[in-house]
Design a protein around this motif. Structure first.
Motif, short mmCIF file in Angstrom:
data_model
loop_
_atom_site.label_atom_id
_atom_site.label_comp_id
_atom_site.label_asym_id
_atom_site.label_seq_id
_atom_site.Cartn_x
_atom_site.Cartn_y
_atom_site.Cartn_z
N ILE A 19 1.11 -1.16 -0.26
CA ILE A 19 -0.25 -0.24 0.15
C ILE A 19 1.44 1.32 -0.44
N LYS A 20 0.19 2.26 -0.32
CA LYS A 20 0.68 3.73 -0.73
C LYS A 20 0.84 4.27 0.88
N LEU A 21 1.69 4.94 1.77
CA LEU A 21 1.63 5.20 2.66
C LEU A 21 1.24 6.71 2.70
N HIS A 22 -0.61 7.98 2.86
CA HIS A 22 -0.60 8.65 2.86
C HIS A 22 -1.56 9.01 4.69
N HIS A 23 -1.57 10.10 5.17
CA HIS A 23 -1.89 11.09 6.38
C HIS A 23 -2.93 11.32 5.97
N SER A 24 -3.90 11.50 5.01
CA SER A 24 -5.10 12.47 4.81
C SER A 24 -6.08 13.12 6.20
N GLN A 25 -5.88 11.74 6.19
CA GLN A 25 -6.83 11.68 8.21
C GLN A 25 -5.99 11.52 9.28
N ASN A 31 -11.99 8.67 24.69
CA ASN A 31 -12.25 7.32 24.64
C ASN A 31 -13.15 7.07 25.83
N THR A 32 -13.71 8.32 26.45
CA THR A 32 -14.48 8.24 27.39
C THR A 32 -16.11 7.75 26.89
N ASN A 33 -15.88 9.10 25.56
CA ASN A 33 -17.65 8.66 24.84
C ASN A 33 -17.13 7.97 23.14
N ASN A 34 -15.51 7.68 22.99
CA ASN A 34 -15.95 7.21 22.25
C ASN A 34 -16.15 7.66 20.54
N LYS A 35 -15.94 9.35 21.04
CA LYS A 35 -15.84 10.60 20.06
C LYS A 35 -14.55 10.83 19.55
N SER A 36 -14.98 10.96 17.95
CA SER A 36 -13.65 11.27 16.77
C SER A 36 -13.65 12.50 16.36
N TYR A 37 -12.40 13.18 16.23
CA TYR A 37 -12.54 14.54 16.28
C TYR A 37 -12.02 14.69 14.76
N ASN A 38 -12.38 15.11 13.42
CA ASN A 38 -10.71 15.14 12.02
C ASN A 38 -10.71 15.89 12.55
N ILE A 39 -8.98 16.73 12.78
CA ILE A 39 -8.60 17.46 13.13
C ILE A 39 -8.21 18.90 12.03
N LYS A 40 -9.45 18.26 10.15
CA LYS A 40 -9.32 18.86 9.84
C LYS A 40 -10.09 20.15 9.44
N LEU A 41 -11.63 19.29 10.25
CA LEU A 41 -12.47 19.85 9.92
C LEU A 41 -13.29 19.92 11.46
N LYS A 43 -11.40 20.87 14.27
CA LYS A 43 -10.28 20.96 15.07
C LYS A 43 -11.09 22.27 16.49
N ASP A 44 -12.63 23.05 15.80
CA ASP A 44 -12.52 23.70 16.89
C ASP A 44 -13.63 23.51 17.64
N GLU A 45 -14.06 22.84 17.06
CA GLU A 45 -15.60 21.89 18.19
C GLU A 45 -14.66 21.12 18.99
N TYR A 46 -13.55 20.92 18.72
CA TYR A 46 -12.65 20.23 19.96
C TYR A 46 -12.28 20.25 20.92
N ILE A 47 -11.43 21.78 20.93
CA ILE A 47 -10.95 22.82 21.74
C ILE A 47 -12.27 22.89 22.74
N ASN A 48 -13.56 23.81 21.54
CA ASN A 48 -14.40 24.31 22.86
C ASN A 48 -14.99 23.12 23.48
N GLN A 49 -14.88 21.54 23.17
CA GLN A 49 -15.76 20.53 23.95
C GLN A 49 -14.44 20.30 24.71
N ASN A 50 -13.71 20.32 25.17
CA ASN A 50 -12.70 19.84 26.12
C ASN A 50 -11.59 21.52 26.54
N GLU A 51 -12.13 22.06 26.86
CA GLU A 51 -12.20 23.28 28.21
C GLU A 51 -10.41 22.94 28.95
N PHE A 52 -10.35 21.65 29.42
CA PHE A 52 -8.94 21.74 30.39
C PHE A 52 -8.91 21.55 29.65
N ILE A 53 -8.09 21.81 27.97
CA ILE A 53 -6.67 22.01 27.04
C ILE A 53 -6.49 23.02 26.94
#
Length: 279
Positions: A19-25, A31-41, A43-53
């Motif tokens: 296979i050809k390595l690519h890392h577009s994803q 893990n606590t809620n098994n929610k996944s955030y695509n960093i390109k799409l 990012k702002d939602e992730y930061i807003n929902q994770n006040e600690f960081i």
């Protein structure tokens, strides 16, 4: 567990999996809620929902094979001499284990002597080392002994035929975090069998990814086995790369006490540089 793995390791992965390595994803997974955030799409939602960081500074720690013990010396010096309350830690492979140590609320020297030293002494391979470390950590510590919300571990996973970078966070408990460290360190046929699964994914060493670190903001310090080495890189050679790669997983090649002491002393010699990054 190898810094620079991307050069030689990528060739292995391409050859074996065809296979050809690519890392577009690039995803951040909670893990606590098994929610996944695509960093390109997302990012702002992730930061807003994770006040600690928010406004936290990032220390990233690279792969390194058995040279992870050298990085452990650097990390313990940092833990001994700097206030890390406002930092979060992002690591892959050997860097994942060191990031876990930095999240420990107890004496880091105990982690080194009773966990790492004991496990190295009583194991023959990195596979055995990882599982012995898991056993000893769970014997000596509980989840409450770690600030796991500060921990971010880079893992390469397969989506069909294509690898993706996953940054796992918000671990359910200490054992979950350790299992992720093992997933981040898995090199097929080198550190164990062919297949490793974590969080229902086929997982591989975080070193297969180009940037297996949290990248919501610029990291203030990146720790590697060669961070104090100013030698100019020479032209890459596939046989030399192979020898360098295999050496990192050959236990008999290293004096681990010397590796640790050198890491600690090198960090001490570069205290002013560390202070400029961490204070």
């Amino acid at each position: 567990m190898y810094n620079g793995f991307r050069h030689f390791g990528t060739k292995i992965f391409r050859h074996n999996a065809k296979i050809k390595l690519h890392h577009s994803q690039y995803n951040i997974i909670s893990n606590t809620n098994n929610k996944s955030y695509n960093i390109k799409l997302d990012k702002d939602e992730y930061i807003n929902q994770n006040e600690f960081i928010q406004n936290k500074k990032i220390i990233s720690i690279s792969p390194g094979g058995y040279k992870g013990v050298y990085m452990l010396g650097i990390c313990i010096y940092i833990k001994d001499n700097f206030n890390l309350d406002e930092f979060i830690f992002s690591g892959a492979s050997a860097g994942a284990w060191n990031s876990l140590m930095l999240c420990c609320k107890k004496d880091a020297h105990f982690f080194k002597t009773d966990i790492v030293d004991y496990s190295i002494k009583n194991s023959k391979t990195i596979f055995e080392l990882e599982y012995l470390m898991k056993k000893k950590i769970l014997e000596y510590y509980t989840t409450d002994d770690f600030e796991l919300r500060k921990l971010f571990i880079g893992v390469t996973s397969l989506n069909g035929y294509y690898p993706e970078t996953q940054i796992f966070s918000n671990f359910n408990n200490l054992e979950d975090a350790i299992n992720c460290c093992i997933a981040s360190s898995h090199i097929p046929l080198v550190t164990g069998g062919i297949i490793n699964k974590y969080n229902n994914m086929f997982t591989f060493d975080g070193g297969f990814s180009k940037t297996p670190y949290l990248n919501i903001s610029e990291n203030v310090l990146h720790i590697t086995p060669s961070m104090w080495n100013s030698t100019i890189p020479t032209k890459r050679n596939s046989m030399r790369d192979f020898n360098e790669f295999t050496t990192l997983f050959s236990k008999h090649k290293y004096n681990f006490t010397e590796l640790y002491i050198n890491g600690y002393h090198d960090a001490k010699k570069n205290h002013d540089y560390l202070k400029s990054r961490l204070v």
